[in-house]
Structure formats: C-alpha cells, structure tokens
Scaffold this active site. Sequence first.
Site, PDB file in Angstrom:
ATOM      1  N   SER A 299      -8.584  -2.223   3.241  1.00  0.00           N
ATOM      2  CA  SER A 299      -7.214  -2.708   3.057  1.00  0.00           C
ATOM      3  C   SER A 299      -6.655  -3.080   4.418  1.00  0.00           C
ATOM      4  CB  SER A 299      -6.338  -1.606   2.470  1.00  0.00           C
ATOM      5  OG  SER A 299      -5.981  -0.678   3.479  1.00  0.00           O
ATOM      6  N   ASP A 300      -5.598  -3.868   4.458  1.00  0.00           N
ATOM      7  CA  ASP A 300      -4.897  -3.989   5.732  1.00  0.00           C
ATOM      8  C   ASP A 300      -4.097  -2.698   5.928  1.00  0.00           C
ATOM      9  OD1 ASP A 300      -3.904  -4.803   8.159  1.00  0.00           O
ATOM     10  OD2 ASP A 300      -3.230  -6.753   7.468  1.00  0.00           O
ATOM     11  N   TRP A 301      -3.544  -2.561   7.087  1.00  0.00           N
ATOM     12  CA  TRP A 301      -2.877  -1.332   7.530  1.00  0.00           C
ATOM     13  C   TRP A 301      -1.798  -0.872   6.528  1.00  0.00           C
ATOM     14  CZ3 TRP A 301      -3.152   1.153  12.558  1.00  0.00           C
ATOM     15  CH2 TRP A 301      -2.151   2.113  12.771  1.00  0.00           C
ATOM     16  N   ALA A 303      -1.673  -0.999   3.480  1.00  0.00           N
ATOM     17  CA  ALA A 303      -1.382  -1.910   2.365  1.00  0.00           C
ATOM     18  C   ALA A 303      -1.575  -1.243   1.003  1.00  0.00           C
ATOM     19  CB  ALA A 303      -2.240  -3.169   2.457  1.00  0.00           C
TER      20      ALA A 303
END
Length: 795
Positions: A299-301, A303
């Site tokens: 995932s992005d940070w 997210a």
Amino acid sequence: MTTLRISAVPSAIILLLLAVPALVCAHAQSSPTPNPQLASKDIDGRVEALLKQMTLEEKIGQTVQYSAGFATGPSASKLTYDELVAKGQVGSMLNVVGADRTNHYQHIAMEKSRLHIPIIFGLDVIHGHRTTFPVPLAVAASWDPEAAETVARLGAAEARADGVTWVFSPMVDIARDPRWGRIIESNGEDPYLSSALARAWVKGYQQGDLSKSDSVAACVKHFAAYGAAIAGRDYNAADMSEITLRQIYLKPYHAAVDAGVATVMTSFNTINGIPATADPFTLTQILRKEWRFDGFVVSDWGAVGELKNHSIGDGPTVARKALEAGTDMDMEGDLYGTVLAGQIRSGKIPESVVDEAVRRILRVKFALGLFDHPYTNVGPAYTATAEKRAIARKVADETMVLLKNDPVEGVGALLPLSEKTKTVALIGPMADDAVDLIGAWTVTGNPKDVITLKTALSERLGDKLLYAPGCGLLTGQDENVLNSVSFTGTATPTVSQPLPDDEQMISEAVATARKADVSILALGEPTNWMEGEASSRVHLGFTGNQEKLLEAVVANGKPVILVVLAGRPLELTWAAEHVPAILEAWSPGIEAGPAVTDILFGDVNPSGKLPSSFPRAVGQEPLYYAQMPTGRPATGDLSHLPANSDEKFVSRYLDEENSALFPFGWGLSYTRFSYTNPTVDHAEVPIRTVVDDHQPVVSVSVDVKNTGTVQGAEVVQLYIRNTAASVEQPVRELKGFKRITLAPGEAKHITFPLGFDELNFYNVDLKKTVEPTIYKIWVGGSSLATAETSLNIVE
Ligand code: NOJ
C-alpha cells in the site's frame, strides 16, 4: 525494418485473409509469461516449505511494514521495533538507511526471530541515492531510456551498499496537470514515452537479476491513475472512462510489469469511486489476471488505514477489503498487524488469502537472495567521485531543454554564449541555492555535493562574472504558508530563507545587470516541500518576487538569458514574450552548475525535449497535446496554427489561445535539422496482417539532416492520428522516437516500425483493436511535426 511481411505472403493466402471479418481484435490483453526473475521451482519450493512452518502471527508479520528512522507521511505507530522484529511481526521496514542501521534490525530478524526470515528494507530512491541526478521529469526530458537506466543502475548499487534492497521507484503516473506537485516524479504526460522510460528504470534497478549484489527490487507506483487527481490537488479522486484508464493511464504500469518489476505500490486516490488500495478490479482483475504480475503489492503510506476516510468500513473491514483486493503489505499502517488475525480467526477472511500475500512477499525476498545474504558490509563513506560526477553531468546535459533562442538586434542569438563576452551578470535566488538545485524528494542526497551555477560559472569566467541574488525565492507571506504546513516526523521542511529586502536586492541586481554585457537570470521555485508530494499549487508562476526581478532586469535594456530551475512546467508567458533566450534546466542535481554551464557556452549542444506541455495560463490545465477532437475545433486546435482567430461557436478560450506556450516534444538546438521524404514503405495494408500483437507491418522513414554548422543530437519523433476509428482517437499520439547525433551537413535515414502495438486502440468492448482506417503520420522534432505521410488499413 526493410521488408514487409505481407509482401512475402502468397496471393492465395492474402485472398483467404481478406475473407476474415474486417474488424480485427487481438486478445483483450497481452498475456506475458510470469516474471522469470521471481518464478523458479527452487524459489517456489523454499516458499512453500517456509509457509508450512509459519504461525498465523508470523504470516501476518510478513505483511507489515514500519518506518523506523524518519517519516515520509503521518506516523502510525510508536512501537518498539526491536521487539516486534524479534517476534517475526515485521516483514519490512522503510526509511532505515545505512549498513549499520539495516544490519541492526536484520540481525534481530535472522538471529532472534523463530524462522529467521530477513527483512526487506525499502526507501524512496527517486533520482539517485547518494549521487543525486536530475529529477525524473528532467530525465524524461532527455527522451533517452539509457539515461534513465543509468540513473537507476547507479542508484541501485548505492542503495544496496546502504542496506536498501527495495526502492520505491519508478513513479510512472501519467501527469497532465502541473498544478499537481508530483509531476516532478513522473515521466510527464505521454503513455508511450512514459512506458519506454518505465521499462528502462526497472531494467536499471533490477538488471534482470535481483540476486546481483548491486540490484534492488523496483516498485512501480502509484497504482493506479494517481496522476489524474481532479484539479491537480494531491490525493484527490480520479474519475475517467475505462477506455481512458486502459489506453492512457495504465500503459506505463503495464510496461513496468512486462519488464519484470518485482513490486507495485497502490495509490491514495479513488478510481471511479473505488479507493485504489481496495480495488479488486485494478489489483486483481487487471494486475494479476490480465498482466499476470507475480510480485507483491504494497500500500502507499497509511493508505490501508485511510480507507476508513473513504467510508468503506471500520478498521477490520477496510483491512479485509484491502487484503482481499490484492494489497499484500500495509505500509506504516498498523492495521494488518493489529486486526487481520482476528478477522482470520473469526472466519471473515480465509487464511488462504493471507497465505497468498505471504507467498508473494517471500518470493521477492528469496529472489533478492536475502535469505542467503541478509547483511550489508559496512563500506567507506560516500564521496561524489569524479567518475560519478561525470555520469551525473552527462545525464543532466541531456535533460536541458532550450525553449527559445531568438536573435537580438545587433547581437544575434544570445546562446551559446561567446567566450568573448566581457562581463556576465548572474542574477537570481536559484543561482547559488544548493538545497533547491538538488531537486525535491531526495532522502539521502546531500546539498553539499551540489556544484551551483555560481560556483561553476565563476570557475569558467573568473572576475568576468558579476553576481547578485536579486530577491528571495519566497516572500514572507509565502514562507508563512509553508511554515504553517505541519509535518509529522523527524524530517523538517527546509526552505531557503527569504532574503531580507527584496526591493533593495532587485535594485542592486539591476545595477549589476547594467555593468554587464549580458545577464543570466536563474529563477525557479523552491523544490524542497514546494514540489513533490502534497505540493499542489494553483499559481504556476515563479514564486516570491522573482517575476518582478525578471521584469526589472529586462527593463534595464541589456540582453537577458533566463535559466528556469524547477521541477514542474511553470507559466512562462511573460518571459516568452520579453526574454530572447530561455533554457529549461529543471532541478539538475549535484552537477547543476557544470551542466548548465556546458549548455550556456555550447560545450554541449542542447538536445532535451519537453515531456510535458507548458501552459500559457493555469486555466488551460490539464493541458496535453493528445487532445480529443471536438465537433467545433478552433483554428488553433492543432497547436501549430497561430491564434484562436475570432470565431465564436468553437471550442476555444476567449481570453487565451488553446495551444501550449511550449508544446510536448519541444526543444531547440544550436543547430537546425531538416525533415524530408516522410514515407511509408507500404501505403496500403490489409487489416488481417495487423493482427499479430508484436510484429511491425510497415516501416515509416524520414531523412533527417543537420543543416547547421555544429554537431547536434535530435530526438526524432513519430506521431499518428487514426482518422476513422469506432472510438474517437486523439488528434496526435506519439508512437515512436529515436535520439540521433548528426555532424554538420550529415543526414540519416531514420525508420520506425508500425504494427499492432502502435496502431491499436480500445474499442467499446474494451478490446484492443485495429480497424480499417487511414492513419495520418507525422515525423519531426516535436509534437508540431509537419513532415507528413499516411497509412491506409484496408479490409
Ligand atoms: C508516500 C508516497 O506517496 C510514496 O511515493 C512513497 O514511496 C511513500 N510515501 C514512502 O515514503
């Protein structure tokens, strides 16, 4: 290509082929083989053997990633990582850099955790690791995939020597709106160019073999369509037809997957209402089933946790949705680690789902050789050696785009600068600003390694160089805005301090300019925290009082050369009208000064081309060359035509031209190139011959000649327009480019293959297709190319 496939086909077969339906669709999507860098029997066997021994907590541990060190987003957790690592509950860490720091955690993982599973350390290595190159948008301006590969390769070697085994790059989000600060990390607006560069970045990082001691796993991001944020506001929703998604936005990610990228990062945005981090359509249907991606998805940070803000459920629910959709690892989210076990034990998520995520993660760890070589030798401290500097300078040289170089009365073209010029004034806040010249988003780059314009030019010119900073990069008011942006974590935004009295400094700069024969104005925007993530702007002019400075120096009457130092297309409308010579130098990295000097003095002939359209006014955004036709085109719609004329009921702005100020593909040279004899070797081709996805069917050629007096490099570009498709196609699309070098008077016959890959589009059934039509084809040195030919696809 010299021969045409159909010419070799016996006529009886041609007749047979002609009998097939006229409209030919290839497979809905290509089906690449699984990534040979990840798939091997040996790896699969080791993964399965390990998986069998793992407890549920240990499995979930592999899906958890924490940042230890500094934060690159809002922090989730204040946990004691040593303890968690020892329990096997952290599979990955980010922002831990250096052999000693990574070894610290790796020793715990390898020696204290029950199953001795190594940690994979990830980091944002965006434009080089220690050796900082121009920002990615600038690298894209080189139109040179080999340059991108070089940047990635050196970055990989340096990162791996620092214990980093996974880089969060390349970012290949199509970016068509420079209000979006992350355009700086992108390859610009075009799917064809971005795909070519995506392949090169991946190749450079992974080198076709993750186990090499100087390779790292790459991470293509941000999947998907993050760059389509509405109104250019970061993290905002993306909303588009599936045809546009597939035909424009997904292409570069797909290219990276086909190139064997080991990992993919999700994006923060929603796509057509579904948050990308929990979107089974993109993450499973497209990525896994259609593209057969077999690495893992992070995932992005934060997210996964942020899915709660998208109102799709509470913590446990969003964690389940993200995992089931295909997000295998939770970056700095704290959710997988805390709620997945309960969800699995209560039967809400089958354990097989987490097993699959763990398999994918372990596969990459094995492929990297981490189980066999988990530690990093502590090496000598980094120095920017002459060899590394030479590489950085060569790349930076190629990225510079000469936007304008009009002759000045009585003087001629200002560039290249003559050695005979007696006195040169260097003016502007970017001239000696190492922090901003290095470019946004470098974690380990050191501004101390940057050679500024002032240093390089004074080495070249000695006391012939006069200098005045001219004004600050920001006014006090701008600075207040930036300071009010709170940033969680140990890293703090460093913005160059506004200089005390801009008015006073502007008059000093004008006085300095008066003493010189020519002034070089080095202007831009502060890259650090005003470009990159969470750095959207609605005004795209120079920041602070720089425009006032420019106007004051120009008004003084002596010739001015403008060097623009910024990571995004700025609005240069006033400058384009009043300044005879403009060089777009982007954020050039550690060799900023030498590279700009190379171009200014003509030691290197500029050869960069814009990967992104430069607007006349922000109100034109999103602005890109590959516009769709309208039923009421304005006269200027093909952008090489002048104004919008005085027509009323047409698709136009009343107060500005439709066209870009400087269009996609644009870039001048100190020489000139002519384009003659654009030809297609077979002007008419039966449709049935275009079905094979990967074979060219015709060859387009053009003669390119250097008609000037100095050697130069040119990026020869090929554009097409499908004039009769069942789904309307853009007015122009890039489908080929080649970087060539020509001596004065030299000519080369340049050829481009065209086949299904270049000619297809998505039809209403979302199938890649080619139909009977006429393709207009242009070849030239920008998206305004005029050398024209055509290709007729017949039934
Ligand atoms: C958030 C950014 O969107 C992403 O590009 C980056 O890789 C991560 N933070 C990690 O720093």
